[in-house]
Scaffold this motif. Structure first.
Motif: not given
Length: 744
Positions: A69, A426, A653, A655, A706-707
């Protein structure tokens, strides 16, 4: 000629993937960065100049839930979106765009650092500056900063600074490594030059240049597989120079490799053994892709035992998973196999103490020159792992500047802060929980619109049969809180009794059977389809993951259908007698046949592995379980955070799950059918409950990251927050790994 000076917070020398991720992570953490590369493109061995696949902890799919990641993950998934065909030119620009997006980075391409100013005695050196020559613009540039990163691969900066280093192969007594030679020598892994071909649509002659080698003269076709359909890294074994000096003999190594490349193509085109009339050479590399040179000494030297024994380091900053992969120094001229591989049971930690010099106070290193033995280097050298190390080193560099400390002082007094920074961004870090007290989510009560609690797969109305006469079948399951009864759908050729076992994985680093917990005999009274049932309700299982194994049985086939089971569940097959080897090896258990396919199964009791409170704190990728919230069904779903009183919210935030079990590569090793992972949330909104009621504060469509970080334009006072998922990129369930909420 123009002489210039440039001052930065962090100077990164080397623009391979380790240098790129080091520079980007330092910049994103507030440091002003000079990134210096001696070539015109970034990416090092992965660039279009050399064209090596970027491989890492997934080990081409042998490891499970192992894709990186953080920044390496960004590169993988961005390339998958923009360049799924694996065009090496487009990959160059995926990497370049990542760097150019950061305003804190000043990039210096075509700049060869060849002078280093360093002071102090041998035990305590300090780098003051490095000087590089930028060839096209005829500029001599002096770079000053408090922290320097040697990401050059060959380790030139550290050499000139007086950093302690090792080369060659240590003898077995130095670290007690079984794979080390009994007597030390200067041999290393060799270098490789690759080539690409294409179909011209009409016959093409090949007249070999004068440098061409006669590969039949040393029996190469008898020792290596040659095929006109092969391209690029399919020929990774075109390797030579391990018995020479990879730097001093670079030109000689290049010429020898060129001769072999043209010799192979002459054999393909002119030997009469292949249907290759219309094929022509499209590209041949001009730079040897180096595997090994200097390895700097840090406060810890990573060893074979650390990798295969999975040492859990308190200062872990990332993970690896590629096998210990060593090649004969003689390369193509060696009679030995072109490589030998040693796998452990799963992934392994890389400690921060291997990322800074033992005697140069302000030097970090990232890439293939980190502090590792020759044997351990056989695993850490692959580029995705180098990128993981680069992100950690760059983050540490920014922290060192922020705190006015040395890397060693970070290890001694600021390690928790470094790890928290890595977890927040991440990065590829395993088993380190998120617990920053600034995160308001840690103080919230978390609920969801629905939660998956049934651990099962139906395999569809018309399942396929997967015979297990020649393979042990395994089913990886989250054990949260227990696995009492397991039923596996099978078809029996006749009445039979099967051996069913329950194994623990031994560690969150592993996703294969490691420790036997119990054995059961399960009988089917007649031929046909039915359930193979085993009870383990009397077996102590303390959470984590387990593997239910059905031993090979000529009379049985497992029922398997399309679609994937609940995330974190994985079907495994072992055609080798993996459970009888004594030493668990992750590559002995294949998931290839069953990735994104569902065996028919059901588990009792109901699972808590997908409960919504997992989005607040804890872990954000599979480790002793899936570590995410999953909805029970599709449609609009949400997870809700509620506080006893209103809070000021300025930043959220997120994920999401982008399936770190899917093996992605940058070039042509294999084609992944998804531009975006189906599990990833596509459309969502963030809502806040204020005195006026629920109102959206963020709305996103077409997400492929993803983030996601959302800084609210204006902070809101809210007593509750929802993340509402309205669509995924294909999965039937909504999944979120982490929700983090901050005042600013």
């Amino acid at each position: 000629m123009i002489e210039l000076s440039y001052t930065a917070d962090v100077t990164v020398v080397g623009g391979g993937l380790a240098g790129v991720t080091a520079a980007v992570s330092a910049a994103r953490n507030g440091a002003r960065v000079a990134l210096i590369n001696n070539r015109g493109v970034l990416g090092g061995n992965s660039s279009s100049e050399i064209r090596v696949w970027v491989v890492g902890a997934t080990a081409h799919g042998a490891q499970k839930f192992a894709r990186e990641t953080g920044l390496m993950g960004e590169l993988f998934t961005e390339n998958q979106w923009r360049n799924p065909e694996g065009n090496p030119i487009l990959w160059d620009h995926v990497v370049l765009d990542l760097v150019r997006a950061e305003p804190n980075i000043t990039l210096f391409l075509n700049t060869e650092v060849r002078e280093v100013e360093a002071d102090g005695d041998e035990a305590d050196r300090v780098i003051g500056s490095v000087t590089g020559w930028q060839s096209g613009s005829e500029r001599l540039i002096r770079f000053e900063s408090p922290i320097f990163l040697d990401c050059t691969g060959d380790g030139l900066v550290g050499l000139l600074a007086g950093a302690r280093f090792a080369t060659g192969r240590e003898d077995r007594s130095v670290h007690g490594e079984e794979w080390a030679p009994e007597v030390a020598d200067d041999n290393m892994l060799g270098s490789t030059i690759l080539f690409y071909t294409k179909d011209a649509g009409q016959p093409v002659r090949f007249v070999p240049p004068g440098i061409t080698k006669d590969i039949e003269a040393f029996n190469l076709p008898l020792r290596r597989h040659i095929d006109p359909g092969m391209n690029g890294c399919d020929y990774w074994w075109i390797e030579w120079g391990g018995e020479l000096d990879a730097v001093a003999d670079n030109e000689r190594i290049r010429d020898e490799l060129w001769g072999v490349v043209f010799g192979i193509w002459d054999y393909v085109k002119n030997s009469g053994r292949f249907a290759a009339d219309n094929l022509t050479l499209e590209w041949v590399g001009t730079l040897p892709g180096k595997r090994e040179y200097r390895r700097f000494i840090g406060d810890h030297v990573l060893t074979q035992q650390d990798i295969t024994g999975q040492t859990r380091f308190p200062d872990t900053i990332g993970f690896g998973g590629w096998s210990i992969d060593l090649h004969p120094p003689g390369g193509i001229y060696a009679a030995d196999s072109p490589s030998k591989h040693l796998f452990g049971p799963g992934l392994y930690d890389i400690p921060f103490r291997s990322l800074y010099s033992v005697n140069v106070r302000n030097m970090l290193m990232a890439g293939r020159d980190i502090s590792a033995s020759h044997v351990a280097f056989g695993s850490t050298r692959v580029m995705a792992t180098c990128a993981v190390v680069g992100e950690a080193a760059g983050t540490a560099a920014a922290l060192a500047v922020r705190r006015s400390v040395t890397p060693r002082q970070i290890a001694a007094a600021h390690l928790d802060e470094l790890q928290a920074m890595l977890v927040r961004q991440d990065a590829s870090l395993l088993g380190v929980p998120w617990q920053d007290p600034r995160d308001l989510a840690l103080k919230a009560t978390v609920t969801a619109s629905s939660t998956l609690t049934r651990l099962a797969g139906d395999a569809g109305a018309e399942p396929e049969l997967l015979p297990i006469g020649e393979a042990d079948f395994g089913l990886l399951l989250p054990a949260d809180p227990r696995v009492d009864v397991v039923r596996i759908g099978v078809e029996a050729a006749r009445a039979t009794t099967a051996t069913v076992e329950l194994w623990s994985t031994g560690s969150g680093l592993n996703h294969i059977p490691v420790t036997l917990l119990a054995t059961r005999e399960a009988s089917l009274e007649q031929a046909g389809r039915g359930w193979l049932e085993a009870r383990f309700d009397d077996v102590p299982v303390e959470g984590g993951e387990v593997v239910v194994v059905v031993r090979r049985n000529d009379d049985l086939a497992v029922l398997v259908g399309a679609g994937r089971p609940p995330y974190g569940v994985l079907g495994l097959l072992s055609r080798d007698p993996a459970l009888d080897l004594g030493t668990p090896q992750s590559n002995a258990w294949s998931a290839f046949e069953l990735r994104r396919r569902t065996p028919r199964f059901e588990v009792e009791p109901a699972t808590a592995a997908y409960r919504p409170d997992q989005v607040a704190g804890g872990l954000a990728r599979p480790f002793d379980g899936p570590n995410l919230w999953a909805s029970e069904t599709g449609g609009e779903q949400h997870v809700e955070l509620r506080w006893p009183e209103e809070r000021t919210i300025g930043r959220v935030e997120l994920i999401f799950n982008d399936d770190v079990d899917e093996d992605l590569v940058n070039l042509h090793h294999h084609r992944t059918p998804y531009l975006v992972m189906p599990e990833l949330v596509k459309d969502y909104r963030i809502e806040a409950e204020t005195a006026a009621g629920w109102a959206p504060v963020v709305e996103v469509t077409g997400n492929r990251l993803r983030r996601r970080v959302h800084a609210l334009g204006q902070a809101v006072r809210a007593g509750a927050l929802r993340v509402v998922v309205t669509a995924t990129n294909g999965d039937e369930r909504a999944m979120i790994a982490a929700v983090r909420v901050f005042e600013n």
